[in-house]
Design a protein around this motif. Structure first.
Motif, PDB file in Angstrom:
ATOM      1  N   LYS A  73       0.860  -1.202   0.000  1.00  0.00           N
ATOM      2  CA  LYS A  73       0.000   0.000   0.000  1.00  0.00           C
ATOM      3  C   LYS A  73       0.892   1.246   0.000  1.00  0.00           C
ATOM      4  N   ASP A  74       0.648   2.139  -0.963  1.00  0.00           N
ATOM      5  CA  ASP A  74       1.391   3.410  -1.077  1.00  0.00           C
ATOM      6  C   ASP A  74       2.908   3.223  -1.212  1.00  0.00           C
ATOM      7  N   SER A  76       6.420   3.365  -2.887  1.00  0.00           N
ATOM      8  CA  SER A  76       7.059   4.035  -4.024  1.00  0.00           C
ATOM      9  C   SER A  76       8.560   3.838  -3.899  1.00  0.00           C
ATOM     10  N   ASP A 127       3.532   4.672 -12.806  1.00  0.00           N
ATOM     11  CA  ASP A 127       2.810   3.611 -12.092  1.00  0.00           C
ATOM     12  C   ASP A 127       3.171   2.290 -12.739  1.00  0.00           C
ATOM     13  N   LYS A 141       4.583   3.087  -7.263  1.00  0.00           N
ATOM     14  CA  LYS A 141       5.016   4.341  -7.901  1.00  0.00           C
ATOM     15  C   LYS A 141       6.534   4.310  -8.050  1.00  0.00           C
ATOM     16  N   SER A 155       7.703  13.899  -6.281  1.00  0.00           N
ATOM     17  CA  SER A 155       6.769  13.173  -5.412  1.00  0.00           C
ATOM     18  C   SER A 155       5.664  14.096  -4.906  1.00  0.00           C
TER      19      SER A 155
END
Length: 202
Positions: A73-74, A76, A127, A141, A155
């Motif tokens: 989750k999230d 990058s 992505d 990301k 970012s």
């Protein structure tokens, strides 16, 4: 060639589906990776006899992948690369680079799971899909920049290349304006003055 799918395959079908594929795709990818069996009477019997186990194994692997997906989750990753003034990379970012960055970040992924349709060749935020299981995908990301500062700006949603070009243009406008203004104003002011003197004489 007709094959029986042993797992869900993107754009082909689900477990147990009998689908027609190109011979090369079956021989080079589906069969060696145990994603499918050749469709013939013997294999159909084998598949039906083992269907419950195959589906149970798949469900277990999917469950594991869903647990892993929570850790993504999230997520990058930032890759610092050399690039030209136009943002083109000297070399490109390939699947191997992304796998190394994700593994360094503590995620278990392999090259087969990273879906990169074409190598990344310019700076920016991308992505990228990571298929943890045929039925479970996550998006990561990927921030490709020339410096940590640039990565930080990207970012936050700043288009570094656009910002750089704007800066160049504004510099040009500022230098140009002060010189252009006085000339323009002088002409505009002198014109009405001449008109007035002519009317006074007339």
């Amino acid at each position: 060639m007709e094959v029986i799918l042993l797992e869900r395959v993107e754009k082909l079908g689900a477990i147990g589906d009998i689908v027609k594929v190109k011979d090369g795709f079956a021989r080079n990818y589906l069969l060696p990776n145990k994603k499918a069996l050749r469709s013939n009477a013997a294999n159909k019997k084998v598949f039906e006899a083992n269907r419950a186990r195959i589906e149970a194994d798949n469900a277990n692997r999917r469950g594991e992948a869903e647990k892993d997906a929570v850790n993504f989750k999230d997520v990058s990753v930032t890759l610092i690369r050399q690039a030209s003034n136009t943002g083109q990379l000297y070399g490109s970012v390939a699947v191997r680079d992304l796998v190394e960055a994700l593994v360094a970040d503590g995620h278990k992924v392999n090259k087969a799971q990273v879906v990169l349709n074409k190598p990344i060749k310019s700076i920016g935020v991308y992505d990228v899909t990571v298929a943890l299981h045929p039925e479970v995908s996550v998006t990561v990301k990927v921030n490709v920049a020339r410096s940590p500062e640039e990565a930080e700006m990207q970012s936050q949603g700043v288009d570094v290349m656009a910002a750089m070009f704007e800066k160049d243009e504004t510099g040009f406008v500022e230098d140009y304006d002060p010189n252009a203004e006085p000339g323009a104003t002088a002409e505009v002011q002198s014109a009405p003055a001449e008109d007035e003197s002519e009317t006074a004489e007339g």
